[in-house]
Design a protein around this motif. Sequence first.
Motif, PDB file in Angstrom:
ATOM      1  N   UNK A  34     -15.901  13.945 -10.040  1.00 38.40           N
ATOM      2  CA  UNK A  34     -16.564  12.887  -9.259  1.00 38.40           C
ATOM      3  C   UNK A  34     -15.723  11.604  -9.260  1.00 38.40           C
ATOM      4  N   UNK A  35     -15.239  11.232 -10.430  1.00 45.67           N
ATOM      5  CA  UNK A  35     -14.437   9.999 -10.490  1.00 45.67           C
ATOM      6  C   UNK A  35     -13.114  10.175  -9.737  1.00 45.67           C
ATOM      7  N   UNK A  36     -12.574  11.378  -9.755  1.00 44.42           N
ATOM      8  CA  UNK A  36     -11.333  11.628  -9.008  1.00 44.42           C
ATOM      9  C   UNK A  36     -11.558  11.482  -7.508  1.00 44.42           C
ATOM     10  N   UNK A  37     -12.700  11.998  -7.046  1.00 43.38           N
ATOM     11  CA  UNK A  37     -13.009  11.870  -5.613  1.00 43.38           C
ATOM     12  C   UNK A  37     -13.181  10.397  -5.249  1.00 43.38           C
ATOM     13  N   UNK A  38     -13.852   9.668  -6.145  1.00 41.87           N
ATOM     14  CA  UNK A  38     -14.038   8.229  -5.892  1.00 41.87           C
ATOM     15  C   UNK A  38     -12.686   7.516  -5.862  1.00 41.87           C
ATOM     16  N   UNK A  39     -11.832   7.860  -6.835  1.00 43.69           N
ATOM     17  CA  UNK A  39     -10.507   7.227  -6.885  1.00 43.69           C
ATOM     18  C   UNK A  39      -9.692   7.574  -5.641  1.00 43.69           C
ATOM     19  N   UNK A  40      -9.814   8.827  -5.218  1.00 41.52           N
ATOM     20  CA  UNK A  40      -9.110   9.276  -4.009  1.00 41.52           C
ATOM     21  C   UNK A  40      -9.553   8.428  -2.815  1.00 41.52           C
ATOM     22  N   UNK A  41     -10.861   8.272  -2.674  1.00 45.91           N
ATOM     23  CA  UNK A  41     -11.390   7.520  -1.526  1.00 45.91           C
ATOM     24  C   UNK A  41     -10.936   6.058  -1.581  1.00 45.91           C
ATOM     25  N   UNK A  42     -11.001   5.480  -2.760  1.00 44.07           N
ATOM     26  CA  UNK A  42     -10.576   4.074  -2.896  1.00 44.07           C
ATOM     27  C   UNK A  42      -9.077   3.951  -2.603  1.00 44.07           C
ATOM     28  N   UNK A  43      -8.324   4.938  -3.111  1.00 43.94           N
ATOM     29  CA  UNK A  43      -6.880   4.909  -2.894  1.00 43.94           C
ATOM     30  C   UNK A  43      -6.517   4.932  -1.424  1.00 43.94           C
ATOM     31  N   UNK A  44      -7.298   5.661  -0.646  1.00 44.27           N
ATOM     32  CA  UNK A  44      -7.010   5.744   0.792  1.00 44.27           C
ATOM     33  C   UNK A  44      -7.274   4.424   1.506  1.00 44.27           C
ATOM     34  N   UNK A  46      -6.408   1.428   0.214  1.00 39.14           N
ATOM     35  CA  UNK A  46      -5.495   0.375  -0.234  1.00 39.14           C
ATOM     36  C   UNK A  46      -4.604  -0.102   0.915  1.00 39.14           C
ATOM     37  N   UNK A  47      -4.052   0.841   1.670  1.00 35.87           N
ATOM     38  CA  UNK A  47      -3.221   0.509   2.826  1.00 35.87           C
ATOM     39  C   UNK A  47      -3.827   1.152   4.065  1.00 35.87           C
ATOM     40  N   UNK A  48      -3.441   0.691   5.234  1.00 30.01           N
ATOM     41  CA  UNK A  48      -3.874   1.401   6.442  1.00 30.01           C
ATOM     42  C   UNK A  48      -3.437   2.867   6.342  1.00 30.01           C
ATOM     43  N   UNK A  49      -4.285   3.757   6.835  1.00 33.72           N
ATOM     44  CA  UNK A  49      -3.959   5.189   6.747  1.00 33.72           C
ATOM     45  C   UNK A  49      -2.605   5.479   7.383  1.00 33.72           C
ATOM     46  N   UNK A  50      -2.311   4.768   8.459  1.00 33.88           N
ATOM     47  CA  UNK A  50      -1.038   4.980   9.159  1.00 33.88           C
ATOM     48  C   UNK A  50       0.130   4.684   8.224  1.00 33.88           C
ATOM     49  N   UNK A  51      -0.024   3.641   7.417  1.00 34.82           N
ATOM     50  CA  UNK A  51       1.048   3.288   6.476  1.00 34.82           C
ATOM     51  C   UNK A  51       1.140   4.332   5.365  1.00 34.82           C
ATOM     52  N   UNK A  52       0.010   4.729   4.848  1.00 34.32           N
ATOM     53  CA  UNK A  52       0.005   5.730   3.771  1.00 34.32           C
ATOM     54  C   UNK A  52       0.644   7.032   4.243  1.00 34.32           C
ATOM     55  N   UNK A  53       0.273   7.448   5.455  1.00 34.40           N
ATOM     56  CA  UNK A  53       0.766   8.733   5.945  1.00 34.40           C
ATOM     57  C   UNK A  53       2.195   8.644   6.488  1.00 34.40           C
ATOM     58  N   UNK A  54       2.719   7.435   6.647  1.00 35.52           N
ATOM     59  CA  UNK A  54       4.116   7.285   7.079  1.00 35.52           C
ATOM     60  C   UNK A  54       5.059   7.061   5.906  1.00 35.52           C
ATOM     61  N   UNK A  55       4.515   6.977   4.718  1.00 41.18           N
ATOM     62  CA  UNK A  55       5.336   6.700   3.538  1.00 41.18           C
ATOM     63  C   UNK A  55       5.513   7.974   2.710  1.00 41.18           C
ATOM     64  N   UNK A  56       6.735   8.308   2.341  1.00 38.32           N
ATOM     65  CA  UNK A  56       6.925   9.497   1.493  1.00 38.32           C
ATOM     66  C   UNK A  56       6.097   9.426   0.213  1.00 38.32           C
TER      67      UNK A  56
END
Lengths: 168, 472
Positions: A34-44, A46-56
Amino acid sequence: MTATLVIALRAFSDGPLARATDRALVPLLSLGVVSSIAAFAVGLMVWPLEATFSSPLGRNHVLAAAWTVAYWTLLLVTRWLQGAAIWVGMTRWVMLGLAGVGGLLLAITGSIGGHLMGTPTAASQALRLMGWEIYTTYYVPDATLALIVASAIGLVALGVWGRRPRIA
Amino acid sequence: MNRSATYAAVALFVGVLGVSWLTHGRGVVHNDAARHISIPQALTVPLQVQAAYNDTTISFRYRWPSPRPGIFHDVLRYDGKAWVVRGGAVAGSQPDGLHEDRVAMMVDDGRVPEFGRYGGYIAIGHRLAGTANEVSGREVQAHPYLGQRLGLDEGTKYLPGTRSNLNDWASTLPEAEQQALISAGYFLDLWHWRANRSNPMGVADDQMVAAGRLSDAGRGAYVTNWDAAKRQPRVMFNPARVQRSALSFDDIVQGRIGQDDVYALREDEAVPFDAALAWRDGDTIPRRILRTSQGSRADIAVSGRARWSNGFWDVTLTRRMDTGNPRDDKIFVDRGVYQLAFAIHREATGGRWHYVSLPVTLGLGREATLQAARFEGETPGWQQPPLNVTLFYPGQVNWALLNSSRHAGAGNIRAGVPVRYRHSEDQLAHYGIEMEFNAAIQRQWTLTLLAGLLLIAGFGFALNMLLSRKGA
C-alpha cells in the motif's frame, strides 16, 4: 526491506522468533504494498508526466517502481494464499530467492530515486559494472519482448497443467 | 511432479529475467542517415587546456586525442571526365576522411549570463542544421534578416535573446535591437581553428555567435575554388612552386600526404587552372583557396606550429588581449573572469557531430577553474598544469527542449541552477543519445514495462496454482 529480512529469517529457521515474525508477514507486506503504491502515485506527481517519461532516469524509476510493486504484491498474495505451508520443504528456499529478487528491485528503485533527487548512490556503479548504465533507459528488444510474453503464457499454462488432478 | 513444475516455473521466471538483463538496451539506438544520426564510438574525449597572458597577449594551448591527423577538407577530384566534389558534409565521419579536425572555443565576459551556467546548450536553437528537423538552407537564405541581411545559408548557432520565440528559429528581433544587444556585449566570441581551412595560414577563424554564427568583420582565410561557369577549379597548384599541379586522391585517402607535405592550396602557391593539361583520373585539387585573412577576422594566430603527433593534436592560439573590436571580440583584462566552452571535431566529422564541453571559468589573476598564468616576454613557458576537460557528444538536445515541460530540470534552469550541479558530461552524452531516439525508446520502454508486469503476473499465477495443489 524488513519483509525481506523476515522471509530470510523464516527460511532459515523454524524457531519461535521466526514463526512469530512470519505471523506479521502478511500485514507487513500489505503495508509495504500500500505504501509503495502511494509512493508511486506521489512520485508521478513530482514532475510533469511528459518530463518523467522523456527522461531516462524518470523512465527507469517508473519501470523499477512498477515492477517492484507488482513483485511484492505477488509475494503478498503468495504468502496470504499459501499460509504457513509456504515454509514446508524446499519452497522456503523459493521464497528466499524471490525475496532476494524483490529486495534487489527495491534497492534499484530507491537508488534511481536518489539519482533523480540529486543524491546519487554507489548502487549505480554496481549496476554499471553488471552491465547497465542507469542513465540509459532500461528496455529490451522485440525478440526479448516476445520471449517474455511467451514465457508468461507458458507460466500460466504450467500452472493450469500442474493444477490438474492426477490419476493415481 | 508438482515440485518439478514449481521449480520449472521458478527457473523459467529467473531465466527470462536473466535474458532481459543481458539483452537490454538493444534494438533501438543505431545510426540513421535519414535522420542525420551518427553516434560516435567514444561518447567522451579528454581535452587539456592551458592559458597564459601578459600585458598585450593571451594564449590558449589545447591538446586532445585524435586517431588520425584530419588535415584535409573537401576536394575536387577529376574522375576522367569531370571535376566532382568529394568530401561533402555527411552525418558523422566522412568515409574518405575528408573533413578537417578542429578546435573551437566560445568566450564570454559575463554579459551572456546563461552561457556561464549552461555553456553551448544556450546556442543550440530551434531546427539547426544537422538536426533531424533542420531548417532548409533555402528558408534561411529567404529570411529577411538571417539570410538577406546577414548572409546565412543554413541554420546556425544563435543566442536565445535574439529571438522573440524560443520555439521559432525565424522569430528574430528587429535589427536595431540586435545591434543594441551586441553593443551591450550580448554575443559570444568564437575562436575556430581548422586543420585545413585556417591552420596552413597560421590563423584561426575569428567568429562570433549572436543572431547566428557570424564572422568578424574583415576577410576570411579561405574562398571556394570552383568556377561554376566552366565547372572546373579556379586555380591549381603552381608547379614552379610546389612541383605539382594536383594531388593524388589515393594518396590523400590513404594518408600518404602528411603535415610536412603540401596539402593545402595557398593563394601564393597557386596559378589559374589550366584545363588543357593532361588531367588523369584521380587528380585532386583542394576545394578551398587559402589566403591571408584581414581585419577583425584575422585577430587569432596560431603560435608556433599546430601539430598532430602520436595520436594527439597540440594547438596553441594567440590573440591580443584587446583587439580594438569590442563588437566582435570579448576583450580580456587583467583580473578579469571569463567563461569558456570548448569543442573539437575529429575523425572526419563536421557540423554538429562534434564533442563539446560544459562551461568553465577562466581567471586572469583571479580564482577560476582555469587559471591563466601570467608571463613576461614574448611566449609563455607553459609550466602550469593543464586543466583536464571532459568533452562529450551532445546529440540533438536544444535550448527549447531544455526549457520545455519535457525536461524535468526546466524549473532549475529558470532558477538559474548551473547544468554541472545536476549533470556530468557522461550523463549528458547518454541523455543526448536518448533524446535522439526518444519516441522509439519510450515505446520500447512501455512495452518492456508491460511485458515485465505480465511476466510477474504469470509467474504469480503458476506459483500459487502449483503450491496450492501441493498444499491441498
